[in-house]
Design a protein around this motif. Structure first.
Motif, short mmCIF file in Angstrom:
data_model
loop_
_atom_site.label_atom_id
_atom_site.label_comp_id
_atom_site.label_asym_id
_atom_site.label_seq_id
_atom_site.Cartn_x
_atom_site.Cartn_y
_atom_site.Cartn_z
N PRO A 163 0.84 -1.21 0.00
CA PRO A 163 0.00 0.00 0.00
C PRO A 163 0.86 1.25 0.00
O PRO A 163 1.87 1.35 0.70
CB PRO A 163 -0.81 -0.13 1.30
CG PRO A 163 -0.82 -1.61 1.59
CD PRO A 163 0.48 -2.13 1.10
N GLY A 164 0.46 2.22 -0.80
CA GLY A 164 1.18 3.48 -0.86
C GLY A 164 2.33 3.50 -1.85
O GLY A 164 2.91 4.56 -2.09
N VAL A 165 2.70 2.35 -2.41
CA VAL A 165 3.77 2.29 -3.41
C VAL A 165 3.15 2.40 -4.80
O VAL A 165 2.35 1.54 -5.20
CB VAL A 165 4.59 0.99 -3.29
CG1 VAL A 165 5.62 0.90 -4.40
CG2 VAL A 165 5.25 0.92 -1.92
N ALA A 166 3.51 3.44 -5.50
CA ALA A 166 2.93 3.67 -6.83
C ALA A 166 3.79 2.98 -7.88
O ALA A 166 5.01 3.12 -7.90
CB ALA A 166 2.85 5.16 -7.11
N ARG A 167 3.15 2.20 -8.75
CA ARG A 167 3.84 1.62 -9.89
C ARG A 167 2.82 1.21 -10.93
O ARG A 167 1.63 1.03 -10.62
CB ARG A 167 4.69 0.43 -9.48
CG ARG A 167 3.93 -0.87 -9.29
CD ARG A 167 4.85 -2.05 -9.08
NE ARG A 167 4.10 -3.30 -9.18
CZ ARG A 167 4.55 -4.47 -8.74
NH1 ARG A 167 5.72 -4.53 -8.16
NH2 ARG A 167 3.82 -5.57 -8.88
N VAL A 168 3.26 1.06 -12.14
CA VAL A 168 2.39 0.55 -13.19
C VAL A 168 2.12 -0.92 -12.92
O VAL A 168 3.03 -1.68 -12.59
CB VAL A 168 3.06 0.73 -14.58
CG1 VAL A 168 2.19 0.13 -15.68
CG2 VAL A 168 3.32 2.21 -14.85
N ARG A 169 0.88 -1.33 -13.06
CA ARG A 169 0.50 -2.70 -12.74
C ARG A 169 -0.08 -3.39 -13.96
O ARG A 169 -0.83 -2.78 -14.74
CB ARG A 169 -0.52 -2.70 -11.59
CG ARG A 169 0.01 -2.07 -10.32
CD ARG A 169 -1.08 -1.88 -9.28
NE ARG A 169 -1.65 -3.14 -8.84
CZ ARG A 169 -2.67 -3.22 -7.97
NH1 ARG A 169 -3.23 -2.10 -7.49
NH2 ARG A 169 -3.13 -4.40 -7.60
N ALA A 170 0.24 -4.66 -14.14
CA ALA A 170 -0.32 -5.49 -15.21
C ALA A 170 -1.53 -6.23 -14.69
O ALA A 170 -1.41 -7.12 -13.85
CB ALA A 170 0.72 -6.48 -15.70
N ILE A 171 -2.69 -5.82 -15.16
CA ILE A 171 -3.93 -6.44 -14.71
C ILE A 171 -4.74 -6.80 -15.96
O ILE A 171 -5.17 -5.90 -16.68
CB ILE A 171 -4.74 -5.51 -13.80
CG1 ILE A 171 -3.89 -5.12 -12.59
CG2 ILE A 171 -6.06 -6.15 -13.38
CD1 ILE A 171 -4.50 -4.06 -11.71
N PRO A 172 -4.93 -8.10 -16.24
CA PRO A 172 -4.46 -9.27 -15.51
C PRO A 172 -2.97 -9.53 -15.74
O PRO A 172 -2.39 -9.02 -16.69
CB PRO A 172 -5.30 -10.41 -16.07
CG PRO A 172 -5.63 -9.96 -17.46
CD PRO A 172 -5.76 -8.47 -17.40
#
Length: 349
Positions: A163-172
């Motif tokens: 929580p609180g760590v910003a990053r680009v996420r691969a979803i799914p």
């Protein structure tokens, strides 16, 4: 983490060695990519029934005889039409793509077909320089950034950030267990796979000269990881099986002709077999092709069983990935069926 000690695994018996299929989705002379995709799914269904472990497709571009350029889409086509066989990329040429896109594509595949998707990664463009420029929009990279691309891709597939760590996420994609293999035809990927503790697949079906040095480098340098405790190597073999040695050798001339067109700079569709290659190639071309195809096997079931076992004794490979560039689809099916029966026959000995 300390390096894994040098290991010299004992040769596996053929009956104990998993067999898989590498499909280039061949477009044969007189056919279309649509025909190739129909044949691909048909072969995959048969391979599943015959007990093959994996069914991999390869990324190539600007090749009239190979239809699997949109590799992720063809993997989805095969996975949707089968039920148990693992389906994957052998491989995705990662420098052609943004790692985030591959993470999302394979995250989607793994979400749709859980526990069945493999992701093999290569650093070559899988094509000529002009097409590589069209793919990448720039020739600013020659694969030297491959380690960084792999690291970025693996980060996207890792667990969600705190929580609180910003990053680009691969979803799914994020948090999914998608096995990653490194593919290679030299020592570069062998060393990298060893350093990262990943399974390694070597393209001995077209780069035989570096096979044994690459395997030794991989095994001697291997570092255990969360993904893999011990080195695990797979090798690619071109195998053609028919009822007789003579028929198998004739069928294998389609692959020889395809290599001949490549070294002449005129790649085309997979041609029908011929009775005599001497009418087609010059002596120096024959020597080049026979050297490149040194780990190709063509023959009757017994001939192939003996030759493949000898290759296993030499390489101590953990798995075999078999490609069969055969013009006639029925003969191609028969080749994979006979190979499966040869393995079962070895088990009965």
């Amino acid at each position: 983490m300390p390096e894994h000690p040098t290991t010299h695994p004992r040769s596996r018996a053929l009956q104990d060695t998993p067999l898989s299929v590498l499909d280039l989705a061949p477009v044969v002379v007189g056919a279309t990519p649509r025909d190739a995709f129909r044949n691909t799914l048909d072969l995959a269904r048969h391979a599943e029934a015959w007990g093959y472990r994996r069914y991999w497709l390869a990324e190539h571009h600007n090749m009239p005889g190979i239809a699997s350029s949109a590799t992720s889409l063809v993997i989805g086509h095969v996975a949707a039409g089968t039920t148990t066989i693992r389906v994957g990329a052998g491989g995705i040429m990662l420098p052609n793509h943004a790692p985030l896109v591959i993470a999302e594509q394979f995250g989607t595949l793994e979400s749709l077909y859980p526990g069945r998707i493999d992701l093999g990664l290569g650093r070559a463009p899988g094509t000529d320089p002009l097409t590589a420029r069209a793919l990448r929009r720039s020739l600013g990279t020659d694969g030297d950034d491959f380690p960084e691309l792999v690291s970025e891709l693996r980060a996207y597939l890792d667990r969600a950030p705190p929580p609180g760590v910003a990053r680009v996420r691969a979803i799914p994609g994020e948090g999914l267990d998608i096995p990653i293999w490194l593919l290679g035809s030299s020592g570069y990927s062998a060393r990298m796979a060893a350093h990262l503790g990943l399974p390694f697949a070597f393209a001995s079906h077209f780069a035989p000269d570096y096979l044994l040095p690459a395997l030794e480098l991989y095994r001697s340098s291997f570092r255990p990881s969360d993904a893999l405790e011990r080195p695990h190597a797979m090798i690619g073999l071109h195998v053609v099986v028919a009822d007789t040695d003579e028929e198998a050798r004739r069928l294998s001339t389609s692959q020889q002709q395809q290599f001949l067109s490549l070294i002449r700079g005129r790649p085309g569709q997979l041609p029908p077999p011929v009775d005599d290659m001497d009418a087609l190639w010059a002596p120096h071309e024959e020597a080049t092709i026979r050297r490149q195809l040194r780990y190709s096997v063509a023959g009757s079931p017994e001939t192939v069983r003996q030759r493949v076992q000898a290759i296993l004794d030499e390489t101590r490979a953990d798995e075999l990935m078999v490609v069969a560039q055969i013009h006639d689809h029925g003969a191609r099916l028969r080749s994979y069926e006979l190979l499966s029966e040869a393995v079962k026959g070895a088990q009965a000995r």
